[in-house]
Scaffold this active site. Structure first.
Site, PDB file in Angstrom:
ATOM      1  N   CYS A  76     -19.889   3.246  21.873  1.00 48.22           N
ATOM      2  CA  CYS A  76     -20.802   2.111  21.758  1.00 48.22           C
ATOM      3  C   CYS A  76     -22.241   2.574  21.992  1.00 48.22           C
ATOM      4  O   CYS A  76     -22.525   3.264  22.976  1.00 48.22           O
ATOM      5  CB  CYS A  76     -20.415   1.044  22.768  1.00 48.22           C
ATOM      6  SG  CYS A  76     -21.538  -0.362  22.854  1.00 48.22           S
ATOM      7  N   ASN A 131       9.685  -6.820  -3.233  1.00 56.54           N
ATOM      8  CA  ASN A 131      10.006  -6.021  -2.050  1.00 56.54           C
ATOM      9  C   ASN A 131      11.212  -5.143  -2.358  1.00 56.54           C
ATOM     10  O   ASN A 131      11.963  -5.393  -3.304  1.00 56.54           O
ATOM     11  CB  ASN A 131      10.324  -6.945  -0.868  1.00 56.54           C
ATOM     12  CG  ASN A 131      10.131  -6.271   0.475  1.00 56.54           C
ATOM     13  OD1 ASN A 131       9.113  -5.628   0.715  1.00 56.54           O
ATOM     14  ND2 ASN A 131      11.105  -6.412   1.351  1.00 56.54           N
ATOM     15  N   GLU A 177      13.867  -4.911  -0.599  1.00 57.50           N
ATOM     16  CA  GLU A 177      15.100  -5.601  -0.231  1.00 57.50           C
ATOM     17  C   GLU A 177      14.789  -7.060   0.060  1.00 57.50           C
ATOM     18  O   GLU A 177      13.655  -7.403   0.381  1.00 57.50           O
ATOM     19  CB  GLU A 177      15.718  -4.936   1.014  1.00 57.50           C
ATOM     20  CG  GLU A 177      14.787  -4.917   2.214  1.00 57.50           C
ATOM     21  CD  GLU A 177      15.353  -4.100   3.362  1.00 57.50           C
ATOM     22  OE1 GLU A 177      16.364  -3.417   3.160  1.00 57.50           O
ATOM     23  OE2 GLU A 177      14.769  -4.157   4.465  1.00 57.50           O
ATOM     24  N   SER A 220       0.801  -1.233   0.000  1.00 64.23           N
ATOM     25  CA  SER A 220       0.000   0.000   0.000  1.00 64.23           C
ATOM     26  C   SER A 220       0.832   1.279   0.000  1.00 64.23           C
ATOM     27  O   SER A 220       0.263   2.380   0.006  1.00 64.23           O
ATOM     28  CB  SER A 220      -0.927   0.007   1.229  1.00 64.23           C
ATOM     29  OG  SER A 220      -1.768  -1.114   1.255  1.00 64.23           O
ATOM     30  N   HIS A 280      -4.214  -9.532  10.612  1.00 59.30           N
ATOM     31  CA  HIS A 280      -4.100  -8.559  11.703  1.00 59.30           C
ATOM     32  C   HIS A 280      -5.366  -7.724  11.870  1.00 59.30           C
ATOM     33  O   HIS A 280      -5.340  -6.644  12.444  1.00 59.30           O
ATOM     34  CB  HIS A 280      -2.887  -7.654  11.472  1.00 59.30           C
ATOM     35  CG  HIS A 280      -1.587  -8.386  11.583  1.00 59.30           C
ATOM     36  ND1 HIS A 280      -0.380  -7.846  11.181  1.00 59.30           N
ATOM     37  CD2 HIS A 280      -1.293  -9.619  12.038  1.00 59.30           C
ATOM     38  CE1 HIS A 280       0.587  -8.731  11.383  1.00 59.30           C
ATOM     39  NE2 HIS A 280       0.056  -9.810  11.905  1.00 59.30           N
ATOM     40  N   CYS A 293     -16.971  -2.740  20.860  1.00 60.65           N
ATOM     41  CA  CYS A 293     -16.877  -2.020  22.129  1.00 60.65           C
ATOM     42  C   CYS A 293     -15.582  -2.372  22.854  1.00 60.65           C
ATOM     43  O   CYS A 293     -15.176  -3.528  22.901  1.00 60.65           O
ATOM     44  CB  CYS A 293     -18.080  -2.347  23.000  1.00 60.65           C
ATOM     45  SG  CYS A 293     -18.123  -1.366  24.527  1.00 60.65           S
ATOM     46  N   CYS A 349     -23.552   0.830  25.485  1.00 58.53           N
ATOM     47  CA  CYS A 349     -23.107   1.173  26.835  1.00 58.53           C
ATOM     48  C   CYS A 349     -22.377   2.511  26.926  1.00 58.53           C
ATOM     49  O   CYS A 349     -22.073   2.965  28.029  1.00 58.53           O
ATOM     50  CB  CYS A 349     -22.205   0.072  27.380  1.00 58.53           C
ATOM     51  SG  CYS A 349     -20.568   0.009  26.599  1.00 58.53           S
TER      52      CYS A 349
END
Length: 818
Positions: free
Chosen positions: A700, A765, A767, A569, A665, A673, A703
């Protein structure tokens, strides 16, 4: 205060003491009254008397300061013979509304999110459960909802609690009440036995795992499904009983699976780490359960994802020799055993005999090697470093030692021929070191000396030099152990076996050749594959053209797996993380991706998130060519999956199908919440991002707590979807493409080594990283490194694949129209 008042109340007895409590109530000593009412050990008579002097609304609102319990929670927790009488009187006292329409306190949760039914299950108060579900003024759908209410953090129903605690009466009350209420549909079975909690565990799995046979039998009879894969480790109920070794439960589960027609599938089911139930039984030392599994049809030749056989698992993990030997006897006598399993290598190339030798287990060594039709082959097997079981034994003597000589004697006795024994003890590893080299390196105990003498007596040659030019005697002189007595004994044993003429010329100060590269060139599992097969993968063409030629030779649609990191990205305007100018280059950037940052400074946290990812939401940041390259692979039916470390939402924006994206991830597309006690579900980013972009902190709706994105912060576990993909996608990949990642964050970084050894790997990539640092080595046969920007690498691959020049534009248009 509560404990103190309760203690005083219990200590005071008789009419005088009781009268004193009544006078306190009549005098409105409210704090003392409340403390006594909310103490489970307070008698029913005292509670009823005190309540009679309190306004109804105060009784309904009364809660413990410590855990938020209402009086009904307290009486359910007390679980005394008069609990029901007190509960009914309490309800009558506050029943100024129709309980069947709006129950005032039965459905109230305490500070832990538990209803009265949860507390009753925890206290094994079966009469309270039966009353609440069957006899109370509240019944029907409302009560069924209470029964299946989930605690906010653990997502436990009342049955989860009963199963966890082993409360048979409470569990039976729940089941019987369902039957009395006529709730006998398929949904009822799932509600009572097959509902997963926050950790992915069903009530049945918990009962099996915690070894509660009566509850497990009850849920199995009800229709609980032990074939359901539970938790992050994807363990079925059969895995659970195999690991715990409970034979009675194992028999019950096997019978239930056989009746349901799912036995064969569940016997072969693998956990997240690749173990079948039989593998867990062997590794846990449960021969009795393993026998049940094998009799039911489990594969005696099964190996784990890491290559461990049942024998290797028992050798490495069954700590008691009797338990391990029972498993060996069972497996070695099995009529379906394939003898190749005896030399099956694990991920390091070690066989079961390597494991046995490394732990100095003579009884197991004797059992295994005498069962082999070719014991010399077993004894001379080399792992991926070239080490034999004798090397492993020589290394183990440093720390275990006591049974090393006995273990070697068991192996040598099974070989019979002294010449074969001599050949085995002189087998060299890939650095041309013999077992003696490993043994004398910093030898620390007289056990090492005893094994040294045994090896020398068996024909071990002390003059062999490794590729670095040192013999075992050089090692003994230059790498002495801390104990002078042991070091001198090692030197004495070695010099006594050296030819006198050679000993006169011996140079103990000879320098090692640290530039020797033979070991590096020969080590590793790929060296077990014939060199012709390795060279045929890319034909020596480590370029996009070589990759394209390989795919063409497949003769079918390839299964391509992509591993993506922040570099995917970067050209879109989202910075990388671990580069010198990346997000983590500053303290503020590093702290932003901590869960504590959301709680401690939500304003700054969301300002940072808006800075990084807000442009994706507004459309100012669009997918890169590399994103569209992956989308084009999907459109052509060639993408098996993209496992991404990114949370920036650009994979979806590029039009990659959601079922092909594994967000290792997490993602910024969903929020939940921050309060673990809140029972609200995750919400879509469409409802949250407008507030974030406006500079507000999202909260939230249930709550009022701060919302957090559904990303994996430091220290948090990866989602189950990652584990599932790791187990189902990687090993079947025809091509692996790694884009823009450092491969430094584990377990994601380990994925690159989980494809087949004959699967080509492409790195795009700036490297070389991970195994690609060796892409220019003469040993390379499958790795291609396209160093530079991710977009340039994507275009290079697309051109070699013969895609039209405007493929990226077409992919972008397709995404815009979707």
């Amino acid at each position: 205060m509560l404990a103190a008042v309760g203690a005083v109340g219990l200590a005071m007895g008789g009419a005088v003491a009781y009268a004193r409590w009544r006078s306190w109530a009549q005098a409105s000593h409210r704090e003392q009254m409340e403390a006594l009412l909310l103490e489970p050990t307070t008698s029913a008579e005292q509670v009823l008397d005190l309540v009679s002097h309190m306004p109804a609304e105060h009784v309904a609102e009364l809660r413990s300061r410590d855990d938020g319990d209402t009086m009904l929670h307290v009486r359910a927790r007390a679980n005394d013979p008069k609990s029901l009488e007190v509960i009914n009187r309490l309800l009558a006292h506050v029943a100024d509304v129709d309980l069947t329409v709006s129950p005032p306190i039965l459905d109230v949760t305490n500070g832990y999110g538990c209803t009265v039914l949860h507390v009753a299950a925890l206290a094994d108060a079966s009469d309270v459960i039966s009353w609440a579900l069957v006899d109370s003024p509240c019944h029907g759908t409302v009560v069924r909802d209470w029964c299946n209410a989930l605690t906010p953090e653990s997502k436990w129903t009342a049955m989860h609690l009963a199963a966890a605690e082993g409360h048979e009466e409470a569990a039976r009350a729940l089941v019987d009440s369902y039957a009395l209420c006529g709730w006998d549909d398929a949904a009822a079975v799932d509600e009572l036995a097959n509902t997963k909690d926050a950790h992915g565990h069903t009530q049945l799995f918990i009962a099996l795992h915690n070894r509660h046979p009566p509850i497990a039998a009850l849920l199995l009879e009800l229709g609980g499904d032990p074939s359901i894969a539970c938790g992050r480790n994807l363990l079925t109920g059969l895995h659970s009983v195999a690991a715990t070794g409970h034979a009675e439960l194992a028999e019950a589960v096997i019978a239930a699976l056989r009746a349901a027609g799912t036995l064969e599938r569940t016997l072969a089911a693998r956990s997240a780490t690749g173990e079948t139930p039989a593998a867990l039984a062997a590794g846990s030392g449960h021969a009795h359960v393993l026998r049940l599994l094998l009799d039911a049809g489990a594969d005696v030749n099964t190996v784990t994802k890491g290559g461990e056989s049942l024998l290797a698992l028992a050798a490495a993990h069954a700590r008691q020799d009797d338990a391990a030997l029972a498993i060996f006897d069972l497996v070695l006598a099995h009529p379906a055993l394939d003898e190749s399993i005896l030399v099956a290598p694990n991920r390091f190339g070690s066989t079961a005999l390597h494991e046995i030798a490394s732990l100095c287990r003579p009884t197991l060594a004797r059992a295994l090697i005498t069962a082999a039709s070719a014991p010399h082959t077993l004894a001379a097997m080399q792992d991926y470093d070239g080490m034999t079981p004798i090397h492993a034994l020589a290394r183990a003597v440093r720390t275990i030692g006591d049974r090393a000589v006995e273990t070697f004697a068991a192996i040598a006795a099974a070989l019979h021929d002294p010449a074969v024994v001599a050949a085995v003890v002189n087998t060299l590893d890939y650095g041309e070191a013999s077992p003696l080299h490993a043994l004398v390196w910093k030898a620390e105990s007289m056990s090492a000396v005893a094994l040294l003498e045994a090896l020398l007596d068996a024909g071990a040659d002390p003059t062999i030099e490794s590729e670095q030019g040192w013999s075992p005697l050089h090692v003994a002189y230059n790498m002495r152990g801390p104990d002078a007595r042991v070091a001198d004994a090692v030197l004495a044993a070695l010099t006594s076996r050296w030819p006198p003429a050679a000993l006169d010329r011996f140079d103990k100060d000879k320098r090692r050749n640290l530039d020797a590269k033979g070991y590096i060139a020969r080590r590793g599992p790929h060296n077990r594959i014939p060199i012709a097969e390795r060279r045929a993968v890319l034909g020596g063409e480590f370029t996009p053209a070589g990759v394209a030629d390989y795919l063409q030779r497949l003769g079918r649609t390839p299964r391509i797996v992509v591993l993506a990191g922040a570099g995917l990205s970067v050209s879109a305007g989202i910075p990388a993380y671990r580069t010198s100018d990346g997000v983590y280059s500053t303290a503020a950037g590093r702290s932003a991706f901590q869960a504590s940052a959301v709680a401690s400074d939500p304003v700054s946290f969301y300002a940072k998130m808006a800075e990084l990812f807000g442009g994706v939401v507004t459309g100012e940041i669009t997918p890169t060519s590399a994103h569209y390259f992956v989308a084009e692979l999907a459109a052509r039916g060639e993408l098996a999956a993209i496992l991404t470390q990114n949370v920036d939402m650009l994979e979806v924006a590029a039009g990659i199908p959601a079922d092909k994206i594994v967000e290792a991830h997490g993602t910024m597309r969903r929020f939940r919440c921050l309060d673990p006690m809140c029972s609200s579900e995750a919400v879509s980013g469409e409802a949250v991002w407008p507030r974030v972009l406006a500079g507000d902190v999202p909260v939230c709706a249930a709550c009022g707590s701060t919302l957090r994105p559904c990303v994996v912060f430091f220290g948090e576990g990866l989602p189950a979807s990652f584990t599932e993909a790791r187990n189902t996608v990687m090993e079947h990949a025809d091509l692996l493409i790694v884009i823009g990642t450092s491969l430094m964050v584990y377990p994601f970084g380990a994925l690159v080594n989980e494809v087949s050894l004959l699967t080509p790997r492409v790195l795009i990539n700036r490297e070389p990283v991970g195994p690609f640092v060796h892409h220019t080595s003469d040993a390379n046969y499958r790795d291609v490194a396209l160093l530079g920007d991710a977009d340039d690498g994507a275009h290079a691959l697309a051109a070699s694949f013969g895609w039209p020049a405007d493929w990226a534009e077409r992919a972008a248009a397709r995404a815009a129209g979707s």
